[in-house]
Write a protein that holds these residues in place. Sequence first.
Motif, PDB file in Angstrom:
ATOM      1  N   THR A  29     -43.531  20.053  85.016  1.00  0.00           N
ATOM      2  CA  THR A  29     -44.890  20.239  85.510  1.00  0.00           C
ATOM      3  C   THR A  29     -45.304  21.621  85.017  1.00  0.00           C
ATOM      4  OG1 THR A  29     -44.457  18.913  87.488  1.00  0.00           O
ATOM      5  CG2 THR A  29     -46.388  20.353  87.530  1.00  0.00           C
ATOM      6  N   LEU A  30     -46.424  21.691  84.331  1.00  0.00           N
ATOM      7  CA  LEU A  30     -46.890  22.949  83.744  1.00  0.00           C
ATOM      8  C   LEU A  30     -48.171  23.387  84.445  1.00  0.00           C
ATOM      9  CD1 LEU A  30     -47.108  25.177  81.534  1.00  0.00           C
ATOM     10  CD2 LEU A  30     -48.149  23.439  80.047  1.00  0.00           C
ATOM     11  N   ILE A  35     -50.404  30.133  94.303  1.00  0.00           N
ATOM     12  CA  ILE A  35     -49.386  29.770  95.299  1.00  0.00           C
ATOM     13  C   ILE A  35     -49.780  28.474  96.004  1.00  0.00           C
ATOM     14  CG2 ILE A  35     -48.353  30.423  97.509  1.00  0.00           C
ATOM     15  CD1 ILE A  35     -48.511  33.361  96.519  1.00  0.00           C
ATOM     16  N   ALA A  36     -51.028  28.395  96.452  1.00  0.00           N
ATOM     17  CA  ALA A  36     -51.488  27.210  97.165  1.00  0.00           C
ATOM     18  C   ALA A  36     -51.413  25.961  96.282  1.00  0.00           C
ATOM     19  CB  ALA A  36     -52.918  27.428  97.664  1.00  0.00           C
ATOM     20  N   TYR A  37     -51.851  26.095  95.042  1.00  0.00           N
ATOM     21  CA  TYR A  37     -51.849  24.940  94.137  1.00  0.00           C
ATOM     22  C   TYR A  37     -50.419  24.558  93.767  1.00  0.00           C
ATOM     23  CZ  TYR A  37     -53.741  21.843  90.528  1.00  0.00           C
ATOM     24  OH  TYR A  37     -54.086  20.736  89.784  1.00  0.00           O
ATOM     25  N   VAL A  90     -38.782  20.623  86.772  1.00  0.00           N
ATOM     26  CA  VAL A  90     -39.055  22.057  86.649  1.00  0.00           C
ATOM     27  C   VAL A  90     -40.567  22.296  86.612  1.00  0.00           C
ATOM     28  CG1 VAL A  90     -38.776  24.104  85.190  1.00  0.00           C
ATOM     29  CG2 VAL A  90     -36.894  22.459  85.409  1.00  0.00           C
ATOM     30  N   LEU A  91     -41.006  23.278  87.386  1.00  0.00           N
ATOM     31  CA  LEU A  91     -42.388  23.757  87.320  1.00  0.00           C
ATOM     32  C   LEU A  91     -42.408  25.013  86.463  1.00  0.00           C
ATOM     33  CD1 LEU A  91     -45.390  23.980  88.170  1.00  0.00           C
ATOM     34  CD2 LEU A  91     -44.609  25.168  90.249  1.00  0.00           C
ATOM     35  N   LYS A  96     -45.370  17.389  95.599  1.00  0.00           N
ATOM     36  CA  LYS A  96     -45.739  16.114  94.992  1.00  0.00           C
ATOM     37  C   LYS A  96     -44.744  15.687  93.925  1.00  0.00           C
ATOM     38  CE  LYS A  96     -49.331  14.027  92.083  1.00  0.00           C
ATOM     39  NZ  LYS A  96     -50.591  14.260  91.340  1.00  0.00           N
ATOM     40  N   ASN A  97     -44.309  16.620  93.084  1.00  0.00           N
ATOM     41  CA  ASN A  97     -43.449  16.279  91.949  1.00  0.00           C
ATOM     42  C   ASN A  97     -41.976  16.553  92.197  1.00  0.00           C
ATOM     43  OD1 ASN A  97     -45.771  15.525  90.664  1.00  0.00           O
ATOM     44  ND2 ASN A  97     -45.880  17.284  89.294  1.00  0.00           N
ATOM     45  N   ARG A  98     -41.627  16.864  93.433  1.00  0.00           N
ATOM     46  CA  ARG A  98     -40.223  17.077  93.845  1.00  0.00           C
ATOM     47  C   ARG A  98     -39.525  18.087  92.930  1.00  0.00           C
ATOM     48  NH1 ARG A  98     -37.608  12.376  92.985  1.00  0.00           N
ATOM     49  NH2 ARG A  98     -39.356  11.349  91.950  1.00  0.00           N
TER      50      ARG A  98
END
Length: 422
Positions: free
Chosen positions: A48-49, A102-104, A16-17, A111-113
């Motif tokens: 991912t935070l 958005i880009a980041y 989860v982001l 990267k972190n699926r």
Amino acid sequence: MTFPDAQNRSLEGRRVLFISYNGMLEPLGQSQVLPYLRELAKKGVIFTLLSFERDQAFAGDGPGRCAALKTQLAEQNIDWHWLRYHQTPSIPATTYDVLRGIAYAKRLVKKNRIEMVHARSHIPATIALALKKQLGVKFIFDIRGLMAEEYVDANHWKQDSLPFRITKTMERRALAAADGVVTLTEKIWPIITQWEGLRGRAISHEVVPCCADLKTFSFSASERKKRRAELGLEDRLTIVYSGSIDGWYLTDEMADFFAQVLREQPSTHFLWLTPFKHDRIRSLMNDRGISGENYTVKAAAPAEVSSYLSAGDIGLAFIRPCFSKQASSPTKNAEYLGCGLPLIINAGVGDSDALVSNGEIGALVEELTDASYSKALTAVRKLLANRDALHLAARDTAEKFFDVGRVGVERYARLYERVLAA
């Protein structure tokens, strides 16, 4: 709607982001983001935070604090990234933050699926909306308040202004695309479901009020004795207000309330726990003829707040009642109750009225008048006659409605399960 049994939940390995427009070095990030993520990570969620940090993160000891927190969070299965928050000029600055976000975030998703994005409030929801459209990830819109309506109620925007229309358009699109929605109150949900974007949609929803870490916010008899001695309170009835002043908080009216209390019980003491504007409070007290012997203004460190709340007898909070505040959940209510304090609050703010409706843990001020202030004080003084029972009732209420682990995390966990399984 039925939910899976707690023992059968499995979020192990789900990616989860979490996006927050508030920084993790800010008190709000410390109290209303990280405790939830830490507990959800214990259930196996791989986080991912992404946060937007203010200037304090990039100057002085800020970079060192960020590095230390990043290391600590990594040990708790939370991969923290941050971008700089830009404030002015408002629309260009926010637009820049969104585009950069958005880009980041796209790179983080790949990267972190990442399987799902949890967007805390409107600006992160705009970023999440783009991620869903471009990369197909699921997304939860965690509505922390009615952003456009709050700006109108605060007289910062007009209802037909460009910022208002942009915000409502984004909100409508986010609601239409979201896989799950979180609100802070039960009261606002029937209203939101009739808005364009949600109208007619069957969608997973949870109410997650602003909770408190009740291991930190708990009554301590030893801390009460220590702080009351420090403040010279002896056996005086002590009313506490904790948090920022002005803005949504009715500081003048709280000063009026205390002036009325002193007319009835001259020995009462008012403890203001607030980080800023101490001169403003002293001016309010002076204007009402309130002696310095009857109040204390103190900037308590976050780790000390619970200790000072233990020294109090009543927790006070008056908040401006307006349409947007139906969606609000004051964190200070949870903190007061966790420390065993009865509440004196005004009507018309979120679900708060229901907390004190039975008169067991506080009183509701129906109108901001001296007569209503007197009535509320009389009701709470009767409760204080059985202080032990009152402390237990307040604490039980906090545990039932505002415990980070038992309420906040469990509700987020079941929403995560439903959205990820859909």
